[in-house]
Design a protein around this motif. Sequence first.
Motif, mmCIF file in Angstrom:
data_model
loop_
_atom_site.group_PDB
_atom_site.id
_atom_site.type_symbol
_atom_site.label_atom_id
_atom_site.label_comp_id
_atom_site.label_asym_id
_atom_site.label_seq_id
_atom_site.Cartn_x
_atom_site.Cartn_y
_atom_site.Cartn_z
ATOM 1 N N PRO A 30 -8.105 -7.493 42.437
ATOM 2 C CA PRO A 30 -8.139 -8.731 43.235
ATOM 3 C C PRO A 30 -9.533 -9.333 43.368
ATOM 4 O O PRO A 30 -9.666 -10.534 43.646
ATOM 5 C CB PRO A 30 -7.606 -8.281 44.603
ATOM 6 N N HIS A 89 -10.370 -12.613 41.710
ATOM 7 C CA HIS A 89 -9.887 -13.883 42.261
ATOM 8 C C HIS A 89 -10.430 -14.152 43.658
ATOM 9 O O HIS A 89 -10.020 -15.112 44.301
ATOM 10 C CB HIS A 89 -8.351 -13.866 42.298
ATOM 11 N N GLN A 90 -11.359 -13.303 44.081
ATOM 12 C CA GLN A 90 -11.933 -13.485 45.421
ATOM 13 C C GLN A 90 -13.017 -14.554 45.375
ATOM 14 O O GLN A 90 -13.976 -14.459 44.608
ATOM 15 C CB GLN A 90 -12.523 -12.162 45.930
#
Length: 317
Positions: free
Chosen positions: A184, A187-188
């Motif tokens: 993740p 996409h942070q």
Amino acid sequence: MPYTLNQLLNRLSFRQLQVFRTVYVRQNYSRAAEELGLTQPAVSAQIRQLEQTLGQPVFEYVGKQLYVTAAGEQLMLAVRAIFADLERLQMELAELQGQVRGELRLAAVSTAQYVVPYLLEGFLKQYPQIEVRLRVVNRAQAVERLNENRDDLVIMGMVPDSRSLSSMPFLDNEMVPVVRADDPLLHQANLTPQGFLDAGLLIREPGSGTRHALEDWCSRRRLSLKPKMELGSNAAIRHGIIAGLGVAVLPKLSISAELRLGELAIPDLDGFPLRRSWCTVYPSSKHPTPVMQAFLDYVRNNLNSHYSRIYGDIANR
């Protein structure tokens, strides 16, 4: 009473010194015998004759462990010099015949193992009569080997700050942040370097050049470095990231296959990549052998082709 020089010359043989050197390196009579193609009694007999000539033991057993005596350590210093001079003589005689032949002893830090084969491929095509011995070590071991002058050349990234060393940079080493392809963090929004480092950092052991470079960078940027796990090789770290153990900072060359297969990814992060250079390094007081000089000249004269060959080959895989 110690023998005179002429008496020593009459009693010592190169074979005895070769056997002694092999036992010294192997720290074991049986392994030395296997390497030399001799029986263990034959090795023991050669060492016994050598000790009789010197008038004192060069090895001793404590329990079942073989140890080198003070006399043995002194003898090894002389043996290294004698064999180094013989190797140089062999190379220089070949050079008089218009040939470059002999042995090239290289030590490379683990991250450089991805680069050295590209250097050797072209070099050995040009000099087919040269034999290469390559040992892969971490940075701490590389520095130790430099201090002990155990190799012709050491290939490393972070060269110790010392006037006693000669170094030549020849290729960029880009160190990049690495995550699993489905992490993740990719996409942070506004991911910071500190946020990345706090996401479960996997790191090499103390003494590794990769770790040293990251620690130095974090210190200069006043970033906190709190590793989640310490692993002993870049390969172990790569597999750790794929297994979901965390993130890491690794040389880009070391993850080319995983990037191509879509197993790992490089997040866009301020301050990266960290750029270092791989260098050839040797003690300044060392006089290069013809073989060593041929390798240095080859690397120096082909800097551009090294870069395009290595990075271009990886980019096109």
